[in-house]
Design an enzyme around this catalytic site. Sequence first.
Site, PDB file in Angstrom:
ATOM      1  N   GLY A 242       0.663  -1.242  -0.138  1.00 54.92           N
ATOM      2  CA  GLY A 242      -0.094   0.070   0.114  1.00 54.92           C
ATOM      3  C   GLY A 242       0.983   1.266  -0.026  1.00 54.92           C
ATOM      4  O   GLY A 242       1.980   1.404   0.820  1.00 54.92           O
TER       5      GLY A 242
ATOM      6  N   THR B 125       5.169   2.206   5.593  1.00 58.03           N
ATOM      7  CA  THR B 125       4.110   1.685   5.931  1.00 58.03           C
ATOM      8  C   THR B 125       3.176   2.618   7.075  1.00 58.03           C
ATOM      9  O   THR B 125       3.942   3.033   7.813  1.00 58.03           O
ATOM     10  CB  THR B 125       3.992   0.202   6.684  1.00 58.03           C
ATOM     11  OG1 THR B 125       2.571  -0.061   6.976  1.00 58.03           O
ATOM     12  CG2 THR B 125       4.826  -0.008   7.667  1.00 58.03           C
TER      13      THR B 125
ATOM     14  N   ASP C 261       1.091   1.656   8.727  1.00 55.42           N
ATOM     15  CA  ASP C 261       0.670   0.803   9.771  1.00 55.42           C
ATOM     16  C   ASP C 261       1.527   1.223  10.909  1.00 55.42           C
ATOM     17  O   ASP C 261       1.351   0.607  12.209  1.00 55.42           O
ATOM     18  CB  ASP C 261       0.517  -0.452   9.426  1.00 55.42           C
ATOM     19  CG  ASP C 261      -0.669  -0.613   8.473  1.00 55.42           C
ATOM     20  OD1 ASP C 261      -1.798   0.022   8.719  1.00 55.42           O
ATOM     21  OD2 ASP C 261      -0.553  -1.511   7.481  1.00 55.42           O
TER      22      ASP C 261
ATOM     23  N   MET D  29      -7.659   2.904   9.802  1.00 59.94           N
ATOM     24  CA  MET D  29      -6.728   1.731   9.456  1.00 59.94           C
ATOM     25  C   MET D  29      -5.947   1.172  10.342  1.00 59.94           C
ATOM     26  O   MET D  29      -5.699   1.790  11.264  1.00 59.94           O
ATOM     27  CB  MET D  29      -5.917   1.974   7.795  1.00 59.94           C
ATOM     28  CG  MET D  29      -6.891   2.311   6.650  1.00 59.94           C
ATOM     29  SD  MET D  29      -5.633   2.691   5.536  1.00 59.94           S
ATOM     30  CE  MET D  29      -6.884   2.543   3.851  1.00 59.94           C
TER      31      MET D  29
ATOM     32  N   ARG E 170      -4.882  -3.098  10.824  1.00 56.90           N
ATOM     33  CA  ARG E 170      -5.273  -4.610  10.516  1.00 56.90           C
ATOM     34  C   ARG E 170      -5.088  -5.129  11.937  1.00 56.90           C
ATOM     35  O   ARG E 170      -5.902  -5.893  12.535  1.00 56.90           O
ATOM     36  CB  ARG E 170      -4.620  -5.518   9.470  1.00 56.90           C
ATOM     37  CG  ARG E 170      -5.194  -6.834   9.271  1.00 56.90           C
ATOM     38  CD  ARG E 170      -4.333  -7.738   8.343  1.00 56.90           C
ATOM     39  NE  ARG E 170      -4.746  -7.019   7.059  1.00 56.90           N
ATOM     40  CZ  ARG E 170      -3.853  -6.774   6.083  1.00 56.90           C
ATOM     41  NH1 ARG E 170      -2.564  -6.230   6.622  1.00 56.90           N
ATOM     42  NH2 ARG E 170      -4.231  -6.333   4.799  1.00 56.90           N
TER      43      ARG E 170
ATOM     44  N   GLU F  51      -9.883  -0.453  12.225  1.00 57.84           N
ATOM     45  CA  GLU F  51     -10.772  -1.189  11.340  1.00 57.84           C
ATOM     46  C   GLU F  51     -10.671  -2.888  11.601  1.00 57.84           C
ATOM     47  O   GLU F  51     -11.321  -3.756  11.413  1.00 57.84           O
ATOM     48  CB  GLU F  51     -10.173  -1.289  10.077  1.00 57.84           C
ATOM     49  CG  GLU F  51      -8.907  -1.654   9.622  1.00 57.84           C
ATOM     50  CD  GLU F  51      -8.322  -1.246   8.367  1.00 57.84           C
ATOM     51  OE1 GLU F  51      -9.190  -0.834   7.385  1.00 57.84           O
ATOM     52  OE2 GLU F  51      -7.266  -1.746   7.927  1.00 57.84           O
TER      53      GLU F  51
ATOM     54  N   ARG G 168      -3.754   7.580   3.554  1.00 62.34           N
ATOM     55  CA  ARG G 168      -2.484   7.187   3.045  1.00 62.34           C
ATOM     56  C   ARG G 168      -2.027   8.151   1.958  1.00 62.34           C
ATOM     57  O   ARG G 168      -0.991   7.840   1.188  1.00 62.34           O
ATOM     58  CB  ARG G 168      -2.361   5.682   2.640  1.00 62.34           C
ATOM     59  CG  ARG G 168      -3.222   5.086   1.542  1.00 62.34           C
ATOM     60  CD  ARG G 168      -3.214   3.725   1.319  1.00 62.34           C
ATOM     61  NE  ARG G 168      -3.684   3.378   0.115  1.00 62.34           N
ATOM     62  CZ  ARG G 168      -4.060   2.283  -0.278  1.00 62.34           C
ATOM     63  NH1 ARG G 168      -4.246   1.265   0.429  1.00 62.34           N
ATOM     64  NH2 ARG G 168      -4.642   2.198  -1.504  1.00 62.34           N
TER      65      ARG G 168
END
Length: 407
Positions: free
Chosen positions: A12, A141, A143, A187, A189, A244, A302
């Site tokens: 991503g 990332t 994340d 966002m 995971r 999420e 992002r």
Amino acid sequence: MAKNVIIGQSGGPTAVINSSLAGVYKAACSLGADKVYGMKYGIEGLLKEELIELNVLLDDRMSIELLKRTPSSYLGSCRYKLPDPDTDSTPFVKLFTLFDKYDICAVFYIGGNDSMDTIAKLSRYGDRVGSSVRFIGVPKTIDNDLCLTDHTPGYGSAAKYIATILKEVIRDSSVYDIRSVTVAEIMGRHAGWLAGAACLAGGDDSEGPDLILLPEVPFDQDKFLAKVDALQRVKPNVIIAASEGVKTADGTYLCDLVSTAGQLDAFGHKAVLSGTSRYLSELIHDKLNCKSRAIEFSTLQRCASHLASRTDVNEAYAVGGAAAAAAFAGESGRMIALERISSYPYQCIAKSVDVQQVANLEKKVPLDWITPDGMQVTAAFEEYARPLILDEVTPVYVNGTPRHIRL
């Protein structure tokens, strides 16, 4: 000795992934690379021999400046998983044949966990066959879940976007004097770094979110509803930031209670995580009988380069340059990491770490940075994240909108 290098982008995108590309490119050129190639669509494109010459495309200072301010992946991306070379060496034979054909001395791959898996496999295979090609991973990332690095380029800008937009949502929610709850889906995971960044919306002019739900803590419906109910007794407008990836104690994603599409990507991850905010909003409406709405920040987190953190842009560029320096110094099988050496004033340095200790691992939010009830983060989280969102980069505006660079 080969003098050409090649760069790819994978996974991503982020608001600053192209700043890392610019950093690798500029440093490689200054260190003596004859040609700097780019992979179109990552390793997957390289296997199809889809290469471009960055020396031709990025031939002036303005191109580099636009690249640093352009979101998404300039070279294109992929989610291609290389097989275990012990099981299937076919793509490795093809790739190393291409490295010889184009006189490649170093390969740089900009990405997250799965991209580091690619670098790890290529470097191991290279050692096995006695190749002199050097492989360096460049972290990227939003994340923020890569191990052995204080944080990852891309996270700071996404955190800045989340904090900024959430502050505006908080202002919007206060317009009417009625009981209401707003659930913002963020966002993340398996790790809650992005949702935790919602705390940065707090300050003298804003209370910030009332609750922050992270994947690190199992969701307890009864405790959650009791908390929301208690908050509504003392304030009319309740703001919730939810990752999420929030799951119940048995591992069920809340989003799967809304949609069970369940697609997986090449690395076995859920390709779509969406619906957590809708589930929570409907739960609140049904159980507490009050107005509730769901907002998904989605891919805007992002790609919002107009809200990029200057700290993030500069660090992304720096790790790109450090990657080139590491390769030309003879290193391989490494990833460039950021080490925080001072918080006041904030300062990070770049160093290289063993990519084998990064690939396919995840760094999660420390549990002692989460409040005991599991529905908010502590001051330690804010102290960690605040420096990463500081300062701004002004886009180059043409006719009222930002100018970007593209292939």
